[in-house]
Scaffold this active site. Structure first.
Site, short mmCIF file in Angstrom:
data_model
loop_
_atom_site.label_atom_id
_atom_site.label_comp_id
_atom_site.label_asym_id
_atom_site.label_seq_id
_atom_site.Cartn_x
_atom_site.Cartn_y
_atom_site.Cartn_z
N ASP A 43 34.25 29.33 3.06
CA ASP A 43 33.64 29.99 1.90
C ASP A 43 32.32 29.36 1.47
O ASP A 43 31.98 29.34 0.29
CB ASP A 43 34.62 30.01 0.70
CG ASP A 43 35.92 30.67 1.05
OD1 ASP A 43 35.90 31.64 1.84
OD2 ASP A 43 36.97 30.23 0.55
N LYS A 85 28.81 31.74 4.64
CA LYS A 85 28.44 32.05 6.03
C LYS A 85 28.04 33.52 6.18
O LYS A 85 27.06 33.84 6.85
CB LYS A 85 29.63 31.75 6.97
CG LYS A 85 30.04 30.29 7.00
CD LYS A 85 31.27 30.09 7.87
CE LYS A 85 32.53 30.69 7.32
NZ LYS A 85 33.02 30.09 6.07
N GLY A 125 37.04 35.65 5.02
CA GLY A 125 36.63 36.64 4.02
C GLY A 125 35.20 36.38 3.65
O GLY A 125 34.89 35.31 3.15
N HIS A 126 34.33 37.33 3.95
CA HIS A 126 32.90 37.13 3.69
C HIS A 126 32.40 38.23 2.76
O HIS A 126 32.67 39.40 2.99
CB HIS A 126 32.10 37.20 4.99
CG HIS A 126 32.66 36.36 6.09
ND1 HIS A 126 32.89 35.01 5.96
CD2 HIS A 126 33.06 36.68 7.34
CE1 HIS A 126 33.39 34.54 7.09
NE2 HIS A 126 33.52 35.53 7.94
#
Ligand code: GDP
Ligand code: IMO
Ligand code: MG
Length: 429
Positions: free
Chosen positions: A13, A16, A40-41
């Protein structure tokens, strides 16, 4: 012009997705090489917000995107994410999304096992994303996995299912759970097969072709080095190698492909899930970091634990992952703090250490040694050039570079794609 590998240099987190999205317009291909939909982005482009888990972040800019063999792939999560993004106007067709035929599948039995183990572990739980990541990698290494290419041979699946179910049924019995519903699993696989197969290819050939033509490849790491199964805070880690060296094995491109290794580093520290975290703040300052940084997980919605920047851990991450330069993100979250602290070592009993010890008991006893710096009253939020940064913020960045022994290539100053300062172009290095 070489390739660039983006990896998280903390516990995930770090931002990225934002940086990969920003770099994607300069790349010819974006390639995931490990992890799965535990990632999760969040990408912010103007007034649009995209949340990605399994798809490479390049998909949003329409850059050809590859899911490499090192990724564990949940076919149903893939379908849901593709449909969600198509609903947001993103074009996802076989010419922009390519999936390695050799990716092991995450099946419902893996998700079950992940949850059963977590629920049975009480206080000792890892705090996984419950996506079945660990069990799917176990089956890959145990040579029991069902892979993408098997979806084209469902009529020949029985011997593989015998092996897989024998293993899972024994584990399930230990949790007083019924055996695998094998007929249902076969039906579910038959139903999803064509969707997955429409994107499946021998991607190693596409990547080799791209290499021959001198195309620029952007490798997108998930998680972070401190969650690496070898180099992280074991056992509180994920089940893949998150370090830059995995680009070769996770895609079939060999060890020289990684190019410029860009470590993504948050200007403070966060962690989601259990495990050691020396600079964690259980006080108002930690609360303030979490609120200003909106530190809630993209995948599970869990509140992220927050603390000061730990230069010892990032120096270690940079070393074990061969980081060439860093992108420092979320510096705007520190705007307005009267003072900021950086951890420069640990005290364990009467010893001082300049690295994080391997054993969990030593890790738990590590007390951070801090260096305190003046904060800045001006704002970094939205800055797009070095000259826009307050002098004290520049001092903070320079001190981090010195302590982690790595130069800064990019600075990110808000979630928005273009609020990014380019110091040194990773593709030009
Ligand atoms: P990833 O998993 O490394 O891609 O990171 P996440 O997307 O899970 O978490 C990073 C969060 O910070 C996201 O909500 C981003 O939109 C946001 N973000 C990224 N860079 C910045 C930044 O420079 N400043 C601020 N305030 N937020 C950022
Ligand atoms: P991105 O790519 C932060 C953490 C989980 C848990 C541990 C093991 O968004 O940075 P797993 O489900 O992988 O078996 O969980 O790893 N974890 C992450 N933490 N960001 C992530 O991904 C993570 N992916 C896994 O919280 O502690
Ligand atoms: Mg994330």
């Amino acid at each position: 012009m070489g390739n660039v590998t983006v990896i998280g240099a903390q516990w995930g987190d770090e931002g990225k997705g934002k940086i990969v999205d920003w770099l994607a317009s300069r790349a010819d291909m974006v390639v995931r090489f490990q992890g799965g939909h535990n990632a999760g982005h969040t990408l912010v482009v103007g007034d649009k917000v995209y949340k990605l888990s399994l798809l490479p972040s390049g998909i949003v800019t329409g850059t050809p995107s590859v899911i490499g063999n090192g990724v564990v792939l949940d076919p149903w999560a893939l379908k849901a994410e593709v449909e969600k993004l198509r609903g947001q106007g993103v074009r996802i067709e076989p010419d922009v999304l390519m999936i390695a035929e050799t990716c092991p599948l995450i099946l419902p039995i893996h998700r079950d096992l992940d949850a059963m183990r977590e629920d049975a572990s009480g206080a000792g739980k890892i705090g996984t994303t419950r996506r079945g990541i660990g069990p799917a990698y176990e089956d890959k290494v145990g040579r029991r996995a069902i892979r993408v290419c098997d979806l084209a041979h469902l009529g020949e699946l029985d011997p593989q299912l015998d092996r897989l179910c024998a293993h899972h049924d024994a584990l399930r019995a230990g949790f007083n759970e019924p055996p695998v519903d094998r007929e249902r699993l076969k039906r579910d696989l038959a139903e999803i097969a064509d969707f997955v197969l429409s994107f499946a290819r021998p991607v190693w050939r596409d990547l080799d072709e791209a290499k021959q033509r001198g195309r620029r490849i952007l490798f997108e790491g998930a998680q972070g080095v401190l969650l690496d199964v070898d180099h992280g805070t074991y056992p509180f880690v994920t089940s893949s190698n998150t370090v830059a060296g995995t680009t070769g094995s996770g895609t079939g491109m060999g060890p020289s492909a990684a190019g410029f290794v860009l470590g993504i580093v948050k200007a403070y520290t966060t962690r989601v899930g259990s495990g050691p975290f020396p600079t964690e703040l259980d006080d108002e300052t930690g609360q303030r970091l979490g609120e200003r940084g909106h530190e809630f997980g993209t995948v599970t919605g869990r509140k992220r634990r927050c603390g000061w920047f730990d230069a010892v851990l990032v120096r270690q991450s940079a070393a074990v992952s061969g980081v060439t330069g860093i992108a420092l993100t979320k510096i705007d979250v520190l705007d307005g703090f009267a003072t900021v602290k950086i951890c420069t070592g640990y005290r364990i009993g009467d010893q001082t250490l300049d690295y994080f010890p391997a054993h969990a008991a030593d890790q738990a006893r590590a007390v951070p040694v801090y260096e305190e710096m003046e904060g800045w009253s001006g704002t970094t939020a939205g800055a797009r050039s070095w000259a826009d940064l307050p002098a004290q913020a520049i001092k903070y960045v320079r001190r981090i570079e010195e302590l982690i022994r790595c130069p800064v290539a990019l600075v990110s100053t808000s979630p928005e794609r273009d609020d990014t300062i380019l110091v040194r172009d990773p593709f030009a290095s």
